[in-house]
Write a protein that holds these residues in place. Structure first.
Motif, mmCIF file in Angstrom:
data_model
loop_
_atom_site.group_PDB
_atom_site.id
_atom_site.type_symbol
_atom_site.label_atom_id
_atom_site.label_comp_id
_atom_site.label_asym_id
_atom_site.label_seq_id
_atom_site.Cartn_x
_atom_site.Cartn_y
_atom_site.Cartn_z
ATOM 1 N N VAL A 1 -18.349 0.417 -1.576
ATOM 2 C CA VAL A 1 -18.687 0.414 -0.147
ATOM 3 C C VAL A 1 -18.815 1.841 0.366
ATOM 4 O O VAL A 1 -19.776 2.169 1.072
ATOM 5 C CB VAL A 1 -17.636 -0.376 0.661
ATOM 6 N N LEU B 1 -11.332 3.614 5.984
ATOM 7 C CA LEU B 1 -12.109 2.445 5.570
ATOM 8 C C LEU B 1 -11.856 2.121 4.109
ATOM 9 O O LEU B 1 -11.697 0.952 3.741
ATOM 10 C CB LEU B 1 -13.599 2.684 5.822
ATOM 11 N N TRP B 2 -11.799 3.145 3.254
ATOM 12 C CA TRP B 2 -11.540 2.933 1.827
ATOM 13 C C TRP B 2 -10.205 2.204 1.643
ATOM 14 O O TRP B 2 -10.127 1.215 0.917
ATOM 15 C CB TRP B 2 -11.526 4.267 1.076
ATOM 16 N N LYS C 1 -8.534 0.395 3.808
ATOM 17 C CA LYS C 1 -8.599 -0.956 4.371
ATOM 18 C C LYS C 1 -9.279 -1.920 3.398
ATOM 19 O O LYS C 1 -8.773 -3.013 3.132
ATOM 20 C CB LYS C 1 -9.359 -0.919 5.696
ATOM 21 N N ILE C 2 -10.402 -1.506 2.848
ATOM 22 C CA ILE C 2 -11.137 -2.363 1.917
ATOM 23 C C ILE C 2 -10.321 -2.614 0.652
ATOM 24 O O ILE C 2 -10.209 -3.748 0.181
ATOM 25 C CB ILE C 2 -12.504 -1.745 1.579
ATOM 26 N N ALA C 3 -9.757 -1.540 0.100
ATOM 27 C CA ALA C 3 -8.975 -1.679 -1.134
ATOM 28 C C ALA C 3 -7.776 -2.597 -0.924
ATOM 29 O O ALA C 3 -7.505 -3.472 -1.766
ATOM 30 C CB ALA C 3 -8.523 -0.308 -1.621
ATOM 31 N N ALA D 1 -10.031 -3.897 -6.718
ATOM 32 C CA ALA D 1 -9.892 -3.401 -5.349
ATOM 33 C C ALA D 1 -10.427 -1.974 -5.232
ATOM 34 O O ALA D 1 -11.155 -1.657 -4.292
ATOM 35 C CB ALA D 1 -8.425 -3.461 -4.925
ATOM 36 N N GLU E 1 -14.338 -2.049 -5.611
ATOM 37 C CA GLU E 1 -15.007 -2.545 -4.402
ATOM 38 C C GLU E 1 -14.981 -1.508 -3.288
ATOM 39 O O GLU E 1 -15.999 -1.281 -2.629
ATOM 40 C CB GLU E 1 -14.363 -3.846 -3.926
ATOM 41 N N ALA E 2 -13.834 -0.878 -3.076
ATOM 42 C CA ALA E 2 -13.734 0.137 -2.029
ATOM 43 C C ALA E 2 -14.651 1.314 -2.346
ATOM 44 O O ALA E 2 -15.350 1.824 -1.469
ATOM 45 C CB ALA E 2 -12.289 0.596 -1.881
ATOM 46 N N GLU F 1 -7.382 -4.957 1.391
ATOM 47 C CA GLU F 1 -7.815 -6.339 1.630
ATOM 48 C C GLU F 1 -8.219 -7.020 0.323
ATOM 49 O O GLU F 1 -7.887 -8.178 0.091
ATOM 50 C CB GLU F 1 -8.968 -6.372 2.618
ATOM 51 N N CYS F 2 -8.934 -6.286 -0.531
ATOM 52 C CA CYS F 2 -9.340 -6.861 -1.817
ATOM 53 C C CYS F 2 -8.120 -7.120 -2.705
ATOM 54 O O CYS F 2 -8.044 -8.138 -3.384
ATOM 55 C CB CYS F 2 -10.337 -5.935 -2.510
#
Length: 59
Positions: free
Chosen positions: A48, A23-24, A26-28, A41, A44-45, A30-31
């Motif tokens: 979350v 998940l980390w 994926k979020i990083a 990025a 934000e990761a 995408e950002c």
């Protein structure tokens, strides 16, 4: 350069399960794609993952 799940623990100790590491990343990624800012990025990761770690049941 996109991040992989293996790199998550280097940025936050809270990504302590394979699911949280995935998940980390994926979020990083995408950002990073959205903003082009690596620092943002990562922040934000991390935010979350920290929020999810606080909500996780302990036991």
């Amino acid at each position: 350069m996109p991040w992989s799940a293996e790199e998550a623990e280097r940025h936050t100790h809270r990504a302590n399960t394979p699911e949280l590491r995935e998940l980390w990343a994926k979020i990083a990624n995408e950002c990073l794609a959205r903003t082009g800012d690596e620092g943002r990025a990562i922040r934000e990761a991390n935010a979350v993952i920290a929020r999810l770690a606080r909500q996780a049941p302990r036991g």
